[in-house]
Design a protein around this motif. Structure first.
Motif, PDB file in Angstrom:
ATOM      1  N   ARG A  99       0.821  -1.206   0.000  1.00 31.34           N
ATOM      2  CA  ARG A  99       0.000   0.000   0.000  1.00 31.34           C
ATOM      3  C   ARG A  99       0.860   1.263   0.000  1.00 31.34           C
ATOM      4  O   ARG A  99       0.524   2.253  -0.622  1.00 31.34           O
ATOM      5  CB  ARG A  99      -0.931  -0.005   1.214  1.00 31.34           C
ATOM      6  CG  ARG A  99      -1.915   1.147   1.194  1.00 31.34           C
ATOM      7  CD  ARG A  99      -2.876   1.098   2.363  1.00 31.34           C
ATOM      8  NE  ARG A  99      -3.419  -0.229   2.602  1.00 31.34           N
ATOM      9  CZ  ARG A  99      -3.809  -0.654   3.810  1.00 31.34           C
ATOM     10  NH1 ARG A  99      -3.702   0.131   4.851  1.00 31.34           N
ATOM     11  NH2 ARG A  99      -4.306  -1.857   3.961  1.00 31.34           N
ATOM     12  N   TYR A 100       1.995   1.184   0.693  1.00 28.50           N
ATOM     13  CA  TYR A 100       2.845   2.379   0.779  1.00 28.50           C
ATOM     14  C   TYR A 100       4.014   2.311  -0.195  1.00 28.50           C
ATOM     15  O   TYR A 100       5.084   2.843   0.072  1.00 28.50           O
ATOM     16  CB  TYR A 100       3.337   2.564   2.214  1.00 28.50           C
ATOM     17  CG  TYR A 100       2.224   2.921   3.160  1.00 28.50           C
ATOM     18  CD1 TYR A 100       1.731   4.220   3.218  1.00 28.50           C
ATOM     19  CD2 TYR A 100       1.643   1.954   3.975  1.00 28.50           C
ATOM     20  CE1 TYR A 100       0.688   4.545   4.069  1.00 28.50           C
ATOM     21  CE2 TYR A 100       0.604   2.265   4.832  1.00 28.50           C
ATOM     22  CZ  TYR A 100       0.134   3.562   4.874  1.00 28.50           C
ATOM     23  OH  TYR A 100      -0.901   3.880   5.709  1.00 28.50           O
ATOM     24  N   ARG A 101       3.787   1.639  -1.334  1.00 31.28           N
ATOM     25  CA  ARG A 101       4.876   1.434  -2.279  1.00 31.28           C
ATOM     26  C   ARG A 101       5.555   2.745  -2.689  1.00 31.28           C
ATOM     27  O   ARG A 101       6.749   2.803  -2.883  1.00 31.28           O
ATOM     28  CB  ARG A 101       4.331   0.729  -3.531  1.00 31.28           C
ATOM     29  CG  ARG A 101       5.421   0.306  -4.456  1.00 31.28           C
ATOM     30  CD  ARG A 101       4.937  -0.615  -5.543  1.00 31.28           C
ATOM     31  NE  ARG A 101       3.496  -0.635  -5.705  1.00 31.28           N
ATOM     32  CZ  ARG A 101       2.871  -1.498  -6.496  1.00 31.28           C
ATOM     33  NH1 ARG A 101       3.575  -2.385  -7.151  1.00 31.28           N
ATOM     34  NH2 ARG A 101       1.577  -1.469  -6.636  1.00 31.28           N
ATOM     35  N   GLU A 102       4.776   3.824  -2.836  1.00 33.94           N
ATOM     36  CA  GLU A 102       5.342   5.082  -3.316  1.00 33.94           C
ATOM     37  C   GLU A 102       5.856   5.976  -2.198  1.00 33.94           C
ATOM     38  O   GLU A 102       6.464   6.996  -2.457  1.00 33.94           O
ATOM     39  CB  GLU A 102       4.296   5.842  -4.133  1.00 33.94           C
ATOM     40  CG  GLU A 102       3.688   5.054  -5.291  1.00 33.94           C
ATOM     41  CD  GLU A 102       4.750   4.507  -6.241  1.00 33.94           C
ATOM     42  OE1 GLU A 102       5.784   5.189  -6.425  1.00 33.94           O
ATOM     43  OE2 GLU A 102       4.553   3.402  -6.783  1.00 33.94           O
ATOM     44  N   ALA A 103       5.577   5.608  -0.937  1.00 30.85           N
ATOM     45  CA  ALA A 103       5.989   6.468   0.172  1.00 30.85           C
ATOM     46  C   ALA A 103       7.507   6.504   0.300  1.00 30.85           C
ATOM     47  O   ALA A 103       8.193   5.526   0.039  1.00 30.85           O
ATOM     48  CB  ALA A 103       5.356   5.974   1.468  1.00 30.85           C
ATOM     49  N   ARG A 104       8.012   7.670   0.734  1.00 36.74           N
ATOM     50  CA  ARG A 104       9.464   7.820   0.802  1.00 36.74           C
ATOM     51  C   ARG A 104      10.066   6.895   1.853  1.00 36.74           C
ATOM     52  O   ARG A 104      11.073   6.237   1.615  1.00 36.74           O
ATOM     53  CB  ARG A 104       9.818   9.284   1.111  1.00 36.74           C
ATOM     54  CG  ARG A 104      11.317   9.524   1.138  1.00 36.74           C
ATOM     55  CD  ARG A 104      11.675  10.998   1.014  1.00 36.74           C
ATOM     56  NE  ARG A 104      13.121  11.136   0.796  1.00 36.74           N
ATOM     57  CZ  ARG A 104      13.967  11.475   1.740  1.00 36.74           C
ATOM     58  NH1 ARG A 104      13.544  11.700   2.970  1.00 36.74           N
ATOM     59  NH2 ARG A 104      15.254  11.587   1.480  1.00 36.74           N
ATOM     60  N   TRP A 105       9.420   6.810   3.056  1.00 34.88           N
ATOM     61  CA  TRP A 105       9.974   5.959   4.115  1.00 34.88           C
ATOM     62  C   TRP A 105      10.057   4.508   3.670  1.00 34.88           C
ATOM     63  O   TRP A 105      10.970   3.793   4.018  1.00 34.88           O
ATOM     64  CB  TRP A 105       9.146   6.075   5.398  1.00 34.88           C
ATOM     65  CG  TRP A 105       7.737   5.516   5.318  1.00 34.88           C
ATOM     66  CD1 TRP A 105       6.600   6.218   5.046  1.00 34.88           C
ATOM     67  CD2 TRP A 105       7.315   4.149   5.484  1.00 34.88           C
ATOM     68  NE1 TRP A 105       5.502   5.384   5.038  1.00 34.88           N
ATOM     69  CE2 TRP A 105       5.907   4.111   5.298  1.00 34.88           C
ATOM     70  CE3 TRP A 105       7.991   2.957   5.766  1.00 34.88           C
ATOM     71  CZ2 TRP A 105       5.166   2.932   5.390  1.00 34.88           C
ATOM     72  CZ3 TRP A 105       7.241   1.783   5.859  1.00 34.88           C
ATOM     73  CH2 TRP A 105       5.847   1.779   5.671  1.00 34.88           C
ATOM     74  N   ARG A 106       9.088   4.103   2.825  1.00 33.52           N
ATOM     75  CA  ARG A 106       9.053   2.731   2.359  1.00 33.52           C
ATOM     76  C   ARG A 106      10.198   2.475   1.392  1.00 33.52           C
ATOM     77  O   ARG A 106      10.885   1.461   1.480  1.00 33.52           O
ATOM     78  CB  ARG A 106       7.697   2.487   1.683  1.00 33.52           C
ATOM     79  CG  ARG A 106       7.287   1.049   1.534  1.00 33.52           C
ATOM     80  CD  ARG A 106       7.987   0.410   0.388  1.00 33.52           C
ATOM     81  NE  ARG A 106       7.177  -0.653  -0.208  1.00 33.52           N
ATOM     82  CZ  ARG A 106       7.603  -1.446  -1.164  1.00 33.52           C
ATOM     83  NH1 ARG A 106       8.819  -1.302  -1.641  1.00 33.52           N
ATOM     84  NH2 ARG A 106       6.822  -2.359  -1.662  1.00 33.52           N
ATOM     85  N   ARG A 107      10.431   3.426   0.481  1.00 33.98           N
ATOM     86  CA  ARG A 107      11.507   3.234  -0.486  1.00 33.98           C
ATOM     87  C   ARG A 107      12.871   3.258   0.190  1.00 33.98           C
ATOM     88  O   ARG A 107      13.759   2.502  -0.160  1.00 33.98           O
ATOM     89  CB  ARG A 107      11.411   4.291  -1.598  1.00 33.98           C
ATOM     90  CG  ARG A 107      10.367   3.907  -2.661  1.00 33.98           C
ATOM     91  CD  ARG A 107      10.313   4.906  -3.794  1.00 33.98           C
ATOM     92  NE  ARG A 107       9.730   6.167  -3.354  1.00 33.98           N
ATOM     93  CZ  ARG A 107      10.305   7.349  -3.516  1.00 33.98           C
ATOM     94  NH1 ARG A 107      11.472   7.448  -4.116  1.00 33.98           N
ATOM     95  NH2 ARG A 107       9.703   8.439  -3.080  1.00 33.98           N
ATOM     96  N   VAL A 108      12.998   4.140   1.201  1.00 39.64           N
ATOM     97  CA  VAL A 108      14.267   4.189   1.945  1.00 39.64           C
ATOM     98  C   VAL A 108      14.503   2.870   2.681  1.00 39.64           C
ATOM     99  O   VAL A 108      15.583   2.276   2.614  1.00 39.64           O
ATOM    100  CB  VAL A 108      14.259   5.367   2.959  1.00 39.64           C
ATOM    101  CG1 VAL A 108      15.412   5.242   3.941  1.00 39.64           C
ATOM    102  CG2 VAL A 108      14.322   6.690   2.214  1.00 39.64           C
ATOM    103  N   LEU A 109      13.458   2.379   3.358  1.00 34.93           N
ATOM    104  CA  LEU A 109      13.595   1.137   4.129  1.00 34.93           C
ATOM    105  C   LEU A 109      13.883  -0.052   3.204  1.00 34.93           C
ATOM    106  O   LEU A 109      14.737  -0.890   3.493  1.00 34.93           O
ATOM    107  CB  LEU A 109      12.310   0.901   4.931  1.00 34.93           C
ATOM    108  CG  LEU A 109      12.430  -0.037   6.135  1.00 34.93           C
ATOM    109  CD1 LEU A 109      13.561   0.397   7.056  1.00 34.93           C
ATOM    110  CD2 LEU A 109      11.118  -0.062   6.919  1.00 34.93           C
ATOM    111  N   GLN A 110      13.185  -0.078   2.068  1.00 39.17           N
ATOM    112  CA  GLN A 110      13.413  -1.162   1.102  1.00 39.17           C
ATOM    113  C   GLN A 110      14.860  -1.152   0.615  1.00 39.17           C
ATOM    114  O   GLN A 110      15.518  -2.192   0.572  1.00 39.17           O
ATOM    115  CB  GLN A 110      12.468  -0.995  -0.091  1.00 39.17           C
ATOM    116  CG  GLN A 110      12.637  -2.038  -1.172  1.00 39.17           C
ATOM    117  CD  GLN A 110      11.902  -3.322  -0.845  1.00 39.17           C
ATOM    118  OE1 GLN A 110      10.679  -3.359  -0.821  1.00 39.17           O
ATOM    119  NE2 GLN A 110      12.643  -4.381  -0.570  1.00 39.17           N
ATOM    120  N   ALA A 111      15.333   0.044   0.262  1.00 34.07           N
ATOM    121  CA  ALA A 111      16.709   0.154  -0.220  1.00 34.07           C
ATOM    122  C   ALA A 111      17.695  -0.247   0.866  1.00 34.07           C
ATOM    123  O   ALA A 111      18.752  -0.811   0.591  1.00 34.07           O
ATOM    124  CB  ALA A 111      16.987   1.588  -0.686  1.00 34.07           C
ATOM    125  N   ALA A 112      17.324   0.039   2.130  1.00 30.94           N
ATOM    126  CA  ALA A 112      18.217  -0.290   3.250  1.00 30.94           C
ATOM    127  C   ALA A 112      18.220  -1.789   3.543  1.00 30.94           C
ATOM    128  O   ALA A 112      19.228  -2.346   3.974  1.00 30.94           O
ATOM    129  CB  ALA A 112      17.797   0.487   4.497  1.00 30.94           C
TER     130      ALA A 112
END
Lengths: 171, 181
Positions: A99-112
């Protein structure tokens, strides 16, 4: 009574198994050997070997322990208890994650998560290699299979069959 | 690699795909499951697989079982998850119950021991090869390669537990990812 005890124990272990089932093995051994006295240490090692020789995910250590304690029903109850709590959590978290695929925190966490995952999975394989390979020939089989599966798209089953055949012929 | 973001699988496809991964998954299901999902059936791209797999690795439970739950649920809800997980575990659970009985009688025979030793060595190699396959695209960035190498060293040489390694390294990794984003 036994089935309830199995369900409660493996349900608890399911949610403790951060980093996979193998990292939880010492805790499983402590519970079933020292706390519940269902198995001797030697029996635990034997059941672990059996669960490794069969195909399938390593949650099946719970299947063989459950079956040892209370027959086929015990095996099935222990397996379900081991997979369901973690599985329900995984479905819920993955839904929020989508659901939060586009959220910044989600992209940062995924990349981390990615580099940490990469390190963990190679280390897990490394620990496995260090424990498993005792002779020159088994080490050679491991290295060849690692290289071929890394660099090609050969079906894993060919490598497994080849390894077993080499073992039969050469050992 | 083909993009497959819009793919919608049937319960039958979920069951048979994961059934194949489960029954062929000697010494760990990850290599066969990744092969089936990414290279053979192309249900997910390499990147999509890494994303979902890394999420599942940080949750409790077996990685691939969690991935089957999450992937099945994304495709077809709770019944999709049941199809995927039932496919993954059905045959292996039956086999391990039979094997337990057989091993008690014949496990000491040389044929069984030698074949199993070769099988175990090949399975270990497959695990390593698949791990490298997952790590290679991630480590094309220098900061990622350094972080992955540190995590590897903490577990492999300093024998840190997984939760402790994650607690130590994830904040560092978040810091780098935050700056890069």
């Amino acid at each position: 009574m036994m089935l309830t005890a199995l369900a409660l124990l493996f349900g608890k272990l399911s949610l403790l198994a951060v980093g996979g089932v193998n990292s939880t093995l010492p805790e499983i051994a402590r519970e079933v050997v020292s706390v519940h006295h269902w198995l001797t240490p030697a029996q635990f090692a034997q059941l672990f070997a059996i669960s490794n020789a069969a195909p399938g995910p390593n949650v099946m250590i719970s299947t063989v322990i459950g079956a040892h304690v209370d027959g086929v029903a015990g095996g099935i109850v222990a397996t379900l208890a081991m997979i369901l709590p973690a599985g329900v959590l995984a479905m819920a978290v993955s839904r929020v994650w989508e659901r939060y695929r586009e959220a910044r925190w989600r992209r940062v966490l995924q990349a981390a998560l990615l580099p940490v995952t990469a390190g963990l999975i190679v280390a897990a394989a490394g620990v496995l290699v260090r424990q498993a390979d005792t002779g020159v020939l088994t080490a050679a089989i491991t290295v060849v299979c690692a290289w071929v599966s890394w660099r090609t798209k050969v079906h894993p089953l060919w490598l497994l069959t080849g390894g077993a055949l080499v073992g039969l012929v050469v050992f | 690699m083909v993009k497959n973001t819009s793919i919608r699988l049937s319960h039958r496809e979920l069951f048979t795909g994961f059934f194949q991964a489960g029954i062929l998954g000697f010494g760990g299901v990850l290599p066969v499951a990744r092969y089936m999902i990414v290279e053979q059936r192309r249900w997910m791209t390499q990147v999509q697989f890494n994303d979902l797999f890394s999420l599942c690795q940080f949750l409790p439970g077996a990685n691939i079982v969690n991935l089957s739950f999450a992937f099945g649920a994304r495709q077809r809800g709770v019944t999709g998850a049941a199809a995927a997980v039932g496919g993954l575990l059905g045959a292996p659970v039956a086999i391990v119950l039979v094997l337990g009985a057989l091993y008690a009688r014949y496990g000491g025979l040389p044929v069984a021991r030698h074949g199993l030793a070769g099988l175990a060595a090949a399975a270990t190699g497959l695990m390593l090869g698949t791990a490298l396959k997952i790590a290679t695209p991630v480590c094309t960035r220098v900061s990622n390669a350094v972080l992955a190498a540190l995590v590897f060293a903490l577990v492999m040489f300093l024998h840190l537990s997984l939760p402790l390694t994650i607690a130590l390294m994830l904040p560092v990794s978040v810091f780098f990812a935050w700056r890069a984003a």
